[in-house]
Design an enzyme around this catalytic site. Structure first.
Site, PDB file in Angstrom:
ATOM      1  N   VAL A  72       0.775  -1.312  -0.207  1.00 39.21           N
ATOM      2  CA  VAL A  72      -0.245  -0.141  -0.325  1.00 39.21           C
ATOM      3  C   VAL A  72       0.950   0.817  -0.245  1.00 39.21           C
ATOM      4  O   VAL A  72       1.764   1.178   0.816  1.00 39.21           O
ATOM      5  CB  VAL A  72      -1.329   0.083   0.954  1.00 39.21           C
ATOM      6  N   CYS A  73       0.733   2.483  -0.949  1.00 36.86           N
ATOM      7  CA  CYS A  73       1.272   3.424  -0.914  1.00 36.86           C
ATOM      8  C   CYS A  73       3.138   3.165  -0.690  1.00 36.86           C
ATOM      9  O   CYS A  73       3.155   2.411  -1.878  1.00 36.86           O
ATOM     10  CB  CYS A  73       1.154   4.155   0.080  1.00 36.86           C
TER      11      CYS A  73
END
Length: 323
Positions: free
Chosen positions: A105-106
């Protein structure tokens, strides 16, 4: 049905929403379908970690204590990825290849890339760090546009909330569309946001105006896509002349009133095509296009697909009508 273990890696200065967003999705799926997921969190030594926002998160265990080869290994992002912990990178290098599904994520993608796990794969990350990821790891194919990218067993997502989008996609793959849609509705998010990191969302792509009258006009447009949205009518709502209104709206939002209206109408039509069985003629009227042909032209210009093609690809409930 075999239970899938989701192991979420924790470290100091992790982005809290990168952790809690996907965890809420998988937990929601587990509540809907008991026995589907076992969610675990772990830091290197099992000690609590402090997130970048100051929250303290207590992990379930140490990474070394977790059973090897979880079904899904999820690596969140945050400020703690800027200077990767060598010990954590080595743990990922050793254990990442043995997981069923590797997810970031990210800026969690930075940790996976540092461990050599993304070489030769197409990935994405937060838009502000795409150039750095590509520069630091030339063997990684970085695509700055998508909300998330799935390349074989590796899935990467863009900034922060896109981790929820990716987690919903994984739940849909595991348990089907109905379960994923139920979780999305509970969290009050879209099941699937097509497009790029601009989201094709007027509310995200445009800045919020500084002046209250202009903000109120933005909100009114969103709530009334089928209303009179001509510049003259919108200017009257803001108690400004049409010329002054158009100039001020663009200066404060970064786009013309017409462009903002186009995006709102497109977004509204997309939602109806995805989530309802309304016919194309009804959708076109409700979204302010007036006629199916006008909506068809707008979809082809913005999305490269007709409304019927879009619905077939992204619908979230069975429908019997197309356009």
């Amino acid at each position: 049905m075999a239970q899938r273990t989701v192991l979420v890696v924790l470290f100091d200065d992790v982005q809290s929403l990168d952790v809690t967003g996907p965890v809420e999705v998988f937990t929601g799926a587990e509540h809907h379908t008991p026995g589907s997921y076992r969610i675990r969190t772990a830091s290197l030594d099992g000690a609590p970690v402090r997130t970048s926002s100051g929250l303290t998160v207590v992990p379930d265990a140490a990474l070394t204590e977790e059973a090897p080869g979880p079904h899904t290994l999820l690596v969140p992002g945050g400020e703690g990825t800027r200077r990767p912990d060598p010990e954590l990178v080595e743990w990922l290098r050793a254990h990442g290849p043995h997981t069923g599904r590797l997810v970031s994520v990210c800026t969690g993608a930075i940790l996976l890339a540092a461990a050599g796990l993304l070489d030769g794969h197409r990935v994405t990350t937060h838009w502000a760090y795409c150039d750095k990821l590509a520069r630091d790891h030339p063997a990684v194919d970085v695509d700055p546009d998508p909300i998330y990218v799935r390349d074989g067993q590796i899935s990467t997502s863009a900034g922060v909330t896109s981790g929820i989008d990716l987690a919903l996609a994984l739940v849909e793959e595991d348990l089907g569309r109905d379960v994923a849609l139920t979780v999305a509705r509970h969290l009050v998010v879209f099941l699937r946001r097509p497009g790029n990191q601009a989201q094709f969302s007027a509310q995200l792509a445009a800045q919020t105006a500084q002046r209250e009258p202009l903000r109120e006009v933005q909100q009114w447009i969103t709530e009334h896509p089928d209303g009179d949205l001509a510049v003259e009518a919108l200017a009257a709502r803001a108690a400004l002349s049409p010329r002054h209104f158009a100039r001020a709206f663009q200066a404060e939002t970064g786009m013309t009133p017409g462009r903002y209206v186009d995006r709102v109408r497109l977004e509204h039509a997309r939602r109806l095509l995805e989530d309802t069985g309304d016919g194309v003629e009804e959708v076109s009227r409700a979204s302010g296009y007036g006629t199916p042909e006008a909506m068809r032209r707008a979809f082809l210009k913005a999305l490269g697909a007709t409304p019927a093609e879009y619905r077939r690809r992204f619908r979230t409930t069975p429908v019997g009508q197309s356009g």
